[in-house]
Design a protein around this motif. Structure first.
Motif, PDB file in Angstrom:
ATOM      1  N   ALA A  52     -19.958 -28.170  60.902  1.00 44.48           N
ATOM      2  CA  ALA A  52     -20.238 -27.497  62.160  1.00 44.48           C
ATOM      3  C   ALA A  52     -21.735 -27.297  62.302  1.00 44.48           C
ATOM      4  O   ALA A  52     -22.433 -26.985  61.340  1.00 44.48           O
ATOM      5  CB  ALA A  52     -19.526 -26.157  62.201  1.00 44.48           C
ATOM      6  N   THR A  86     -14.383 -35.775  64.105  1.00 51.80           N
ATOM      7  CA  THR A  86     -14.537 -34.427  63.551  1.00 51.80           C
ATOM      8  C   THR A  86     -13.621 -33.405  64.224  1.00 51.80           C
ATOM      9  O   THR A  86     -13.391 -32.338  63.670  1.00 51.80           O
ATOM     10  CB  THR A  86     -15.982 -33.941  63.708  1.00 51.80           C
ATOM     11  OG1 THR A  86     -16.272 -33.737  65.103  1.00 51.80           O
ATOM     12  CG2 THR A  86     -16.964 -34.950  63.137  1.00 51.80           C
ATOM     13  N   GLN A  88     -14.235 -31.490  66.601  1.00 52.46           N
ATOM     14  CA  GLN A  88     -14.999 -30.362  67.083  1.00 52.46           C
ATOM     15  C   GLN A  88     -15.478 -30.688  68.505  1.00 52.46           C
ATOM     16  O   GLN A  88     -15.304 -31.814  68.975  1.00 52.46           O
ATOM     17  CB  GLN A  88     -16.174 -30.078  66.144  1.00 52.46           C
ATOM     18  CG  GLN A  88     -15.717 -29.688  64.736  1.00 52.46           C
ATOM     19  CD  GLN A  88     -16.862 -29.506  63.769  1.00 52.46           C
ATOM     20  OE1 GLN A  88     -17.724 -28.667  63.968  1.00 52.46           O
ATOM     21  NE2 GLN A  88     -16.879 -30.301  62.706  1.00 52.46           N
ATOM     22  N   GLN A 105     -22.194 -29.997  67.557  1.00 53.94           N
ATOM     23  CA  GLN A 105     -20.743 -29.847  67.495  1.00 53.94           C
ATOM     24  C   GLN A 105     -20.393 -28.507  66.846  1.00 53.94           C
ATOM     25  O   GLN A 105     -21.126 -27.998  65.992  1.00 53.94           O
ATOM     26  CB  GLN A 105     -20.103 -30.987  66.717  1.00 53.94           C
ATOM     27  CG  GLN A 105     -20.423 -31.005  65.223  1.00 53.94           C
ATOM     28  CD  GLN A 105     -19.617 -32.051  64.463  1.00 53.94           C
ATOM     29  OE1 GLN A 105     -18.781 -32.761  65.017  1.00 53.94           O
ATOM     30  NE2 GLN A 105     -19.880 -32.160  63.153  1.00 53.94           N
ATOM     31  N   TRP A 106     -19.251 -27.957  67.266  1.00 53.13           N
ATOM     32  CA  TRP A 106     -18.824 -26.667  66.722  1.00 53.13           C
ATOM     33  C   TRP A 106     -17.322 -26.541  66.894  1.00 53.13           C
ATOM     34  O   TRP A 106     -16.705 -27.287  67.659  1.00 53.13           O
ATOM     35  CB  TRP A 106     -19.533 -25.529  67.460  1.00 53.13           C
ATOM     36  CG  TRP A 106     -19.537 -24.225  66.694  1.00 53.13           C
ATOM     37  CD1 TRP A 106     -18.717 -23.161  66.890  1.00 53.13           C
ATOM     38  CD2 TRP A 106     -20.401 -23.879  65.608  1.00 53.13           C
ATOM     39  NE1 TRP A 106     -19.012 -22.164  65.985  1.00 53.13           N
ATOM     40  CE2 TRP A 106     -20.048 -22.581  65.193  1.00 53.13           C
ATOM     41  CE3 TRP A 106     -21.441 -24.541  64.947  1.00 53.13           C
ATOM     42  CZ2 TRP A 106     -20.688 -21.924  64.137  1.00 53.13           C
ATOM     43  CZ3 TRP A 106     -22.081 -23.891  63.908  1.00 53.13           C
ATOM     44  CH2 TRP A 106     -21.713 -22.608  63.507  1.00 53.13           C
ATOM     45  N   ALA A 107     -16.740 -25.600  66.179  1.00 55.38           N
ATOM     46  CA  ALA A 107     -15.327 -25.298  66.388  1.00 55.38           C
ATOM     47  C   ALA A 107     -15.111 -24.854  67.827  1.00 55.38           C
ATOM     48  O   ALA A 107     -15.987 -24.266  68.458  1.00 55.38           O
ATOM     49  CB  ALA A 107     -14.873 -24.203  65.427  1.00 55.38           C
ATOM     50  N   HIS A 114     -19.367 -24.427  75.629  1.00 59.16           N
ATOM     51  CA  HIS A 114     -18.503 -25.572  75.327  1.00 59.16           C
ATOM     52  C   HIS A 114     -17.844 -26.144  76.577  1.00 59.16           C
ATOM     53  O   HIS A 114     -17.044 -27.076  76.478  1.00 59.16           O
ATOM     54  CB  HIS A 114     -17.418 -25.159  74.326  1.00 59.16           C
ATOM     55  CG  HIS A 114     -17.937 -24.813  72.976  1.00 59.16           C
ATOM     56  ND1 HIS A 114     -17.217 -24.083  72.054  1.00 59.16           N
ATOM     57  CD2 HIS A 114     -19.126 -25.083  72.374  1.00 59.16           C
ATOM     58  CE1 HIS A 114     -17.930 -23.923  70.946  1.00 59.16           C
ATOM     59  NE2 HIS A 114     -19.093 -24.522  71.125  1.00 59.16           N
ATOM     60  N   GLY A 417     -14.977 -28.170  59.524  1.00 57.95           N
ATOM     61  CA  GLY A 417     -16.421 -28.043  59.675  1.00 57.95           C
ATOM     62  C   GLY A 417     -17.031 -26.956  58.812  1.00 57.95           C
ATOM     63  O   GLY A 417     -18.254 -26.775  58.834  1.00 57.95           O
ATOM     64  N   ILE A 419     -16.114 -23.575  58.933  1.00 58.11           N
ATOM     65  CA  ILE A 419     -16.122 -22.262  59.570  1.00 58.11           C
ATOM     66  C   ILE A 419     -14.873 -21.480  59.180  1.00 58.11           C
ATOM     67  O   ILE A 419     -13.754 -22.003  59.238  1.00 58.11           O
ATOM     68  CB  ILE A 419     -16.207 -22.382  61.098  1.00 58.11           C
ATOM     69  CG1 ILE A 419     -17.465 -23.148  61.504  1.00 58.11           C
ATOM     70  CG2 ILE A 419     -16.202 -21.009  61.753  1.00 58.11           C
ATOM     71  CD1 ILE A 419     -17.583 -23.375  62.990  1.00 58.11           C
ATOM     72  N   GLY A 425     -13.140 -20.127  63.778  1.00 54.09           N
ATOM     73  CA  GLY A 425     -13.006 -21.512  63.346  1.00 54.09           C
ATOM     74  C   GLY A 425     -11.631 -22.085  63.642  1.00 54.09           C
ATOM     75  O   GLY A 425     -10.698 -21.369  64.010  1.00 54.09           O
ATOM     76  N   THR A 427     -10.029 -26.479  63.366  1.00 54.01           N
ATOM     77  CA  THR A 427     -10.187 -27.893  63.717  1.00 54.01           C
ATOM     78  C   THR A 427      -9.059 -28.304  64.649  1.00 54.01           C
ATOM     79  O   THR A 427      -7.879 -28.050  64.354  1.00 54.01           O
ATOM     80  CB  THR A 427     -10.163 -28.761  62.446  1.00 54.01           C
ATOM     81  OG1 THR A 427     -11.209 -28.343  61.569  1.00 54.01           O
ATOM     82  CG2 THR A 427     -10.344 -30.230  62.789  1.00 54.01           C
TER      83      THR A 427
END
Length: 484
Positions: A52, A86, A88, A105-107, A114, A417, A419, A425, A427
């Motif tokens: 992440a 990924t 994410q 990119q992030w959860a 987002h 990632g 988190i 978090g 995925t």
């Protein structure tokens, strides 16, 4: 499943009109290739890194998963953009509203950075506008992907969006017959090989082949157990309405954990009065009953006067750890997801351990947890599955399923990632694709050849009617599940 008592999430902003472009609808069924017009390179995640916070980048097209994307509708013409390696989503570093802030990119934690709106230009290209900042995705001269104010002096903010023909996710297995219009499905296989499908609102069906299901007219928990009267004084309505049942077979007994909403006055039935619910247990020697009342596990009082609980006693799911200890996970929007320990001798709460273990929380909504112990690659994991966002809105449902895991039955649970699920978090495992809207309410069971993800979705070809979804789960070299 979202109780009527769940708080309504803060509405996301509607994208403003852009004079030079038209708000576009994007294909959700396919994996997409997103190409920067200025560089001719495709959008990707730098180095294919799973962590992440990794920068979003561009590179020459090599048709790899990390260069393919899936958009998930979030209403008001906005989308989350999910990477197909990924799983994410694209956001802006630290949710910054400043020009030049990097895309990462992030959860999928539900923050507005987002959210993206796609605008189609008169030349056929697209610009991508961030809902949080009002700025546009661009490829800087250094090759860095950032956000910036709208500019028509170059094409660094212009992208082509191409469907690759590859599906974003596999379609669910074919099912037919009665009893498949279910919410919050939980399924087990009995000792004779028959599959039993339990669901919210006292639904029960069975199948011998995982294809044709038949509703069972009786066998659910429909008696008005006497102790319910002290929890619910409305008589009908919610009194005998079972939500999100989860059945476990052990010790020659079927243990059915279920929840019911609590309404202290008839006028509150179906209103947003808070997280008032109870989780209880019934047992039987047969998968279709008759069921014997075993009593209450835990209850919550929501926002009523004098309430001392912050959690929501909803969506119970039992599991057994590698040492033979019994556990129950439950919870939803209010203060997240929790675990408590059960007594294997009774199936009720273990009196010697009153701890509530906090394992997941997400401000934009998470509920319906399910933990599936499985040994993969020589490591015994506890895989956590849950739906996030809003359920039960038909083709407007933004439900999707996320996954995390732990090597301990009580956590901590982390996503791919890195988190912690207590920090939002998770995925993405399965999300809206094509006519499959809002998958969620899931459980997992051992199937005849592989674990099965059991969930409900809303069928766009049937005006958003709820349907049973089944997909096999496979595990990659790193021990993470994927749907087949």
């Amino acid at each position: 499943m979202t109780l009527p008592t769940s708080p309504t999430p803060t509405p996301t902003p509607t994208p403003s009109a852009t004079p030079t472009a038209t708000l576009a609808t994007i294909d959700t069924a396919s994996q997409l290739k997103i190409v920067n017009v200025s560089t001719g390179e495709v959008l990707t995640v730098a180095g294919g890194n799973q962590a992440a916070g990794t920068a979003v980048a561009t590179a020459a097209d090599n048709s790899s998963d990390v260069q393919r994307w899936h958009v998930m509708p979030m209403r008001s013409g906005q989308y989350n953009i999910e990477n197909m390696l990924t799983h994410q989503v694209i956001g802006i570093s630290n949710a910054s509203t400043a020009g030049g802030a990097a895309a990462v990119q992030w959860a999928d934690n539900g923050t507005n950075d987002h959210l993206w709106a796609f605008y189609k230009l008169s030349n056929g290209n697209y610009v991508l506008k961030n809902a949080n900042s009002g700025l546009y995705l661009q490829s800087d001269t250094s090759g860095t992907i950032t956000q910036g104010a709208r500019s028509t002096s170059s094409d660094t903010q212009e992208w082509t969006i191409d469907a690759t023909g590859a599906p974003a996710y596999p379609m669910p297995m074919t099912v037919m017959g009665t009893g498949t219009g279910v919410h919050d499905p939980n399924m087990i296989r009995d000792t004779s090989g028959t599959y039993w499908l339990y669901g919210t609102h006292n639904t029960l069906a069975k199948s011998t082949d995982l294809v044709t299901f038949t509703s069972v007219a009786s066998g659910d928990i429909s008696p008005d157990f006497s102790w319910w009267a002290s929890k619910n004084t409305t008589g009908g309505g919610g009194r005998t309405d079972i939500w999100a049942p989860s059945v476990m077979y052990a010790n020659g007994t079927y243990y059915q954990y279920y929840s019911i909403p609590i309404y202290d006055t008839p006028s509150k039935v179906g209103t947003n009065q808070g997280a008032e619910a109870v989780i209880a247990l019934a047992t039987s020697k047969n998968p279709d009953g008759p069921w014997t009342d075993a009593g209450e596990i835990i209850s919550s009082c929501g926002i009523t006067a004098g309430c001392t609980t912050g959690f929501n006693a909803i969506d119970p799911a039992p599991y057994i750890d590698s040492a033979g200890n019994w556990w129950l996970t439950f919870g939803s929007w209010e203060d997240g997801i929790h675990i408590l320990q059960l007594d294997p001798a009774t199936g009720l709460r273990l009196s010697s351990n009153n701890t509530l273990y906090d394992i997941a929380r997400r401000g934009a909504g998470e509920e319906g947890p399910f933990i599936f112990p499985q040994t993969v690659g020589g490591t015994h994991y506890y895989y956590y599955f849950a739906p996030i966002n809003e359920c039960c809105q038909g083709t407007n449902s933004t439900y999707r399923i996320i996954v995390g895991r732990s090597t301990s039955p009580t956590g901590p649970f982390v996503d791919r990632g890195g988190i912690d699920l207590k920090d939002g978090g998770g995925t993405i495992l399965l999300s809206t694709h094509g006519n499959i809207f809002g998958p969620g309410g899931q459980s997992v069971m051992e199937g005849p050849t592989a674990p099965l993800l059991v969930y409900h979705y809303y069928d766009g070809s049937l005006n958003g009617a709820p349907r049973l979804g089944l997909n096999k789960l496979t595990f990659d070299a790193d021990g993470w599940p994927h749907v087949e």
